[in-house]
Design a protein around this motif. Structure first.
Motif, PDB file in Angstrom:
ATOM      1  N   MET A  93       0.915  -1.187   0.060  1.00 48.64           N
ATOM      2  CA  MET A  93      -0.045  -0.165   0.140  1.00 48.64           C
ATOM      3  C   MET A  93       0.768   1.328  -0.053  1.00 48.64           C
ATOM      4  O   MET A  93       1.971   1.293   0.922  1.00 48.64           O
ATOM      5  N   PRO A  94       0.559   2.168  -0.774  1.00 50.62           N
ATOM      6  CA  PRO A  94       1.353   3.457  -0.729  1.00 50.62           C
ATOM      7  C   PRO A  94       1.643   4.185   0.453  1.00 50.62           C
ATOM      8  O   PRO A  94       2.691   4.638   0.757  1.00 50.62           O
ATOM      9  N   ASP A  95       0.601   4.193   1.469  1.00 47.08           N
ATOM     10  CA  ASP A  95       0.724   4.738   2.600  1.00 47.08           C
ATOM     11  C   ASP A  95       1.865   4.301   3.582  1.00 47.08           C
ATOM     12  O   ASP A  95       2.388   4.985   4.253  1.00 47.08           O
ATOM     13  N   LEU A  96       2.153   3.050   3.338  1.00 46.09           N
ATOM     14  CA  LEU A  96       3.496   2.391   3.973  1.00 46.09           C
ATOM     15  C   LEU A  96       4.824   2.802   3.650  1.00 46.09           C
ATOM     16  O   LEU A  96       5.581   2.713   4.233  1.00 46.09           O
ATOM     17  N   TRP A  97       4.831   3.563   2.510  1.00 46.53           N
ATOM     18  CA  TRP A  97       5.908   3.793   1.935  1.00 46.53           C
ATOM     19  C   TRP A  97       6.432   5.330   1.848  1.00 46.53           C
ATOM     20  O   TRP A  97       7.290   5.750   1.068  1.00 46.53           O
ATOM     21  N   ARG A  98       5.585   6.068   2.426  1.00 46.55           N
ATOM     22  CA  ARG A  98       5.656   7.561   2.334  1.00 46.55           C
ATOM     23  C   ARG A  98       6.789   7.941   3.148  1.00 46.55           C
ATOM     24  O   ARG A  98       7.726   8.836   2.743  1.00 46.55           O
TER      25      ARG A  98
ATOM     26  N   GLN B 115      13.508  -3.682  -4.650  1.00 48.81           N
ATOM     27  CA  GLN B 115      11.988  -3.662  -4.696  1.00 48.81           C
ATOM     28  C   GLN B 115      11.437  -2.248  -4.492  1.00 48.81           C
ATOM     29  O   GLN B 115      10.526  -1.972  -5.107  1.00 48.81           O
ATOM     30  N   ILE B 116      12.083  -1.649  -3.432  1.00 44.66           N
ATOM     31  CA  ILE B 116      11.497  -0.234  -3.264  1.00 44.66           C
ATOM     32  C   ILE B 116      11.599   0.552  -4.371  1.00 44.66           C
ATOM     33  O   ILE B 116      10.656   1.517  -4.771  1.00 44.66           O
ATOM     34  N   ILE B 117      12.734   0.921  -4.822  1.00 40.20           N
ATOM     35  CA  ILE B 117      13.178   1.501  -6.155  1.00 40.20           C
ATOM     36  C   ILE B 117      11.953   1.213  -7.396  1.00 40.20           C
ATOM     37  O   ILE B 117      11.373   1.931  -7.958  1.00 40.20           O
ATOM     38  N   LYS B 118      11.713  -0.055  -7.566  1.00 45.43           N
ATOM     39  CA  LYS B 118      11.080  -0.439  -8.682  1.00 45.43           C
ATOM     40  C   LYS B 118       9.535  -0.245  -8.321  1.00 45.43           C
ATOM     41  O   LYS B 118       8.899   0.158  -9.354  1.00 45.43           O
ATOM     42  N   ARG B 119       9.048  -0.558  -7.158  1.00 37.40           N
ATOM     43  CA  ARG B 119       7.581  -0.557  -7.149  1.00 37.40           C
ATOM     44  C   ARG B 119       7.230   0.502  -6.025  1.00 37.40           C
ATOM     45  O   ARG B 119       5.965   0.838  -6.318  1.00 37.40           O
ATOM     46  N   HIS B 120       8.043   1.449  -5.218  1.00 36.01           N
ATOM     47  CA  HIS B 120       7.361   2.357  -4.549  1.00 36.01           C
ATOM     48  C   HIS B 120       7.945   3.679  -4.542  1.00 36.01           C
ATOM     49  O   HIS B 120       7.740   4.545  -3.742  1.00 36.01           O
ATOM     50  N   SER B 121       8.879   3.843  -5.507  1.00 37.85           N
ATOM     51  CA  SER B 121       9.675   5.166  -5.498  1.00 37.85           C
ATOM     52  C   SER B 121       8.805   6.188  -5.735  1.00 37.85           C
ATOM     53  O   SER B 121       8.903   7.521  -5.227  1.00 37.85           O
ATOM     54  N   ASN B 122       7.648   6.217  -6.405  1.00 37.76           N
ATOM     55  CA  ASN B 122       6.531   7.217  -6.511  1.00 37.76           C
ATOM     56  C   ASN B 122       5.681   7.584  -5.356  1.00 37.76           C
ATOM     57  O   ASN B 122       5.192   8.502  -5.467  1.00 37.76           O
ATOM     58  N   HIS B 123       6.022   6.503  -4.379  1.00 40.38           N
ATOM     59  CA  HIS B 123       5.030   6.777  -3.069  1.00 40.38           C
ATOM     60  C   HIS B 123       5.908   7.835  -2.125  1.00 40.38           C
ATOM     61  O   HIS B 123       5.364   7.896  -1.158  1.00 40.38           O
ATOM     62  N   LEU B 124       7.136   7.577  -2.351  1.00 34.16           N
ATOM     63  CA  LEU B 124       8.187   8.026  -1.219  1.00 34.16           C
ATOM     64  C   LEU B 124       8.080   9.596  -1.051  1.00 34.16           C
ATOM     65  O   LEU B 124       7.868  10.409  -2.155  1.00 34.16           O
ATOM     66  N   GLN B 125       7.826  10.104   0.154  1.00 34.24           N
ATOM     67  CA  GLN B 125       7.819  11.509   0.451  1.00 34.24           C
ATOM     68  C   GLN B 125       8.594  11.915   1.489  1.00 34.24           C
ATOM     69  O   GLN B 125       9.058  13.214   1.472  1.00 34.24           O
ATOM     70  N   TYR B 126       8.845  11.140   2.383  1.00 34.18           N
ATOM     71  CA  TYR B 126       9.678  11.414   3.663  1.00 34.18           C
ATOM     72  C   TYR B 126      10.842  10.598   3.728  1.00 34.18           C
ATOM     73  O   TYR B 126      10.709   9.292   4.313  1.00 34.18           O
ATOM     74  N   VAL B 127      11.907  10.843   3.318  1.00 30.73           N
ATOM     75  CA  VAL B 127      13.398  10.054   3.300  1.00 30.73           C
ATOM     76  C   VAL B 127      14.409  10.383   4.011  1.00 30.73           C
ATOM     77  O   VAL B 127      14.654  11.869   3.702  1.00 30.73           O
ATOM     78  N   SER B 128      15.057   9.699   4.298  1.00 32.64           N
ATOM     79  CA  SER B 128      16.372   9.813   5.123  1.00 32.64           C
ATOM     80  C   SER B 128      17.314   8.724   4.814  1.00 32.64           C
ATOM     81  O   SER B 128      16.828   7.602   4.395  1.00 32.64           O
TER      82      SER B 128
END
Length: 434
Positions: free
Chosen positions: A78-83, A107-120
């Motif tokens: 789910m996108p909310d899990l990867w923000r 896997q994160i870059i392939k499937r969830h990079s467009n969901h990321l918002q708060y990254v460190s």
């Protein structure tokens, strides 16, 4: 007749046993079904509940949990899990910390990079980890980050990279993220041109910028940020980037009131570093515009380098001396820092600071926290200092060896006397807590 009666009784007895056995079996079955019905059906939990549980799990545990059933796997994607996500990049040879597995990163870059918002990114001291962070940044072309933090857990490994490699990766994020609000890039080779790209794409949203120890940024580069990012509320930088022009830009009518300004005053070349002076009029304009700002200053200087500081009123609120500081400088602090809220002196020497502490208590009416280590104060002067400050001292961290017994108070007596004036139980510290 008797034989028939006996057979009848035997048959009745066996029938009763069968009925009793069946009822016992039925009772056991009912109890088991009750236990089953009372136990949670983990596979049918609401997705929102599973999502909240997953958010507390480390990434590897979260990946394992996603293999339990189809519903859990659906929640895992789910996108909310990867923000919000923290990449931990460590090399086994240089760090004992757990690293994010390369397969999971892919896997994160392939499937969830467009969901990321708060990254460190947390990287260890190795150049390889810093390179891995840049490789990930350069692939975030489909995301729109709101916050980005580059954190070196040991030495600043980003500084070991070729400057062009780091800048090109960072610009990918600056260009594609049109709503960056928080950026922490301390100890990195960021430069003026890359800051211009940041401003061109995120000037309306940037609220926090931390960029201490960035040697390739000039005062003109940070001034460009202040001139265009009128919503900036928190700023952290080195003293060499601070200028009268910057303070005036932060004081313009277009700019919101700054809430937090942190300045690191660090000696790069002991005895050879020249520190400029900020005009009092610039400080006055800044405080008039942002009267509630927290001005935090960290000093890591040698004694002869303090000459430009505390010559006139300075609006500092939190003051930390990481190296030895002279009695003269502390005396000037008491005379020129009326907004002081917190003071930490890590070292001073063998000359008692009695007069300096009393002066600070007299003139710094907002002082609520103080820490002293590797210096000397007589017990009488310390009691007088606490008495003058009273209950507003919410934090009082004093190493036991700092206090020098005198004719009025011993170390045993000072505990009770200080506790009386504070209105709470107080003991000297055995180890520094700041």
């Amino acid at each position: 007749m008797k034989r028939g009666r006996k057979n009848s009784e035997a048959n009745n007895s066996s029938s009763e046993e069968e009925i009793g056995g069946e009822s016992k079996k039925q009772k056991i079955t009912d109890e088991e079904s009750t236990e089953i019905s009372l136990s949670p059906d983990w596979g049918n939990l609401l997705p929102d509940i599973i999502l909240q549980v997953f958010q507390y799990l480390p990434l590897l545990d979260r990946a394992h949990a996603s293999q339990v059933c189809r519903r859990w796997n659906q929640v895992f994607h789910m996108p909310d899990l990867w923000r919000c996500f923290e990449f931990e990049l460590n090399q086994p040879a240089t760090s004992y910390l757990r690293a994010t597995h390369p397969e999971l990163i892919n896997q994160i870059i392939k499937r969830h990079s467009n969901h990321l918002q708060y990254v460190s990114f947390k990287v260890d001291s190795s150049k390889e980890s810093a390179e891995a962070a840049c490789d990930i940044l350069s692939q975030l072309v489909n995301c729109s980050l709101k916050t980005l933090g580059l954190i070196s857990t040991a030495r600043p490994s980003f500084m070991d990279l070729p400057k062009s490699h780091f800048i090109s990766a960072l610009i990918v994020v600056f260009v594609n993220s049109k709503s960056l609000s928080s950026l922490k890039i301390d100890d990195t080779p960021v430069d003026d041109p890359s800051l211009k790209v940041l401003v061109a794409n995120n000037s309306d949203t940037l609220k926090l910028l931390k960029m201490s120890s960035c040697p390739y940024v000039s005062p003109a580069g940070i001034l460009c940020v202040a001139d265009h990012c009128h919503g900036l509320r928190e700023l952290a930088l080195n003293y060499h980037l601070l200028s009268d022009e910057l303070l005036l830009a932060l004081s313009s009518e277009k700019h919101v009131r700054l809430e937090h300004l942190r300045i690191d005053v660090v000696s790069e070349n002991p005895g050879q570093t020249h520190f400029h002076t900020i005009q009092k009029s610039s400080w006055d304009a800044f405080i008039k515009h942002s009267p509630k700002v927290n001005l935090v200053m960290y000093f890591f200087l040698y004694e002869e380098e303090f000459d430009p500081f505390f010559r006139y009123e300075t609006p500092v609120t939190h003051l930390y001396f990481g190296r030895s500081v002279s009695k003269d400088v502390l005396g000037r602090v008491g005379m020129t820092c009326p907004r002081l809220v917190e003071l930490v002196v890590c070292a001073n020497g063998l000359r008692p600071l009695d007069e300096e502490l009393i002066r600070i208590a007299e003139r710094c009416k907002n002082l609520s926290a103080i820490g002293l280590g590797e210096c000397e104060v007589s017990c009488s002067a310390f009691v007088e200092f606490v008495k003058m400050c009273g209950g507003r001292l919410s934090q009082l961290s004093i190493m036991e060896e700092v206090l020098i017994p005198d004719q009025k108070y011993s170390l045993e007596q000072i505990h009770w006397e200080v506790s009386k004036h504070l209105g709470r139980v107080w003991f000297p510290d055995m180890m520094p807590t700041w």
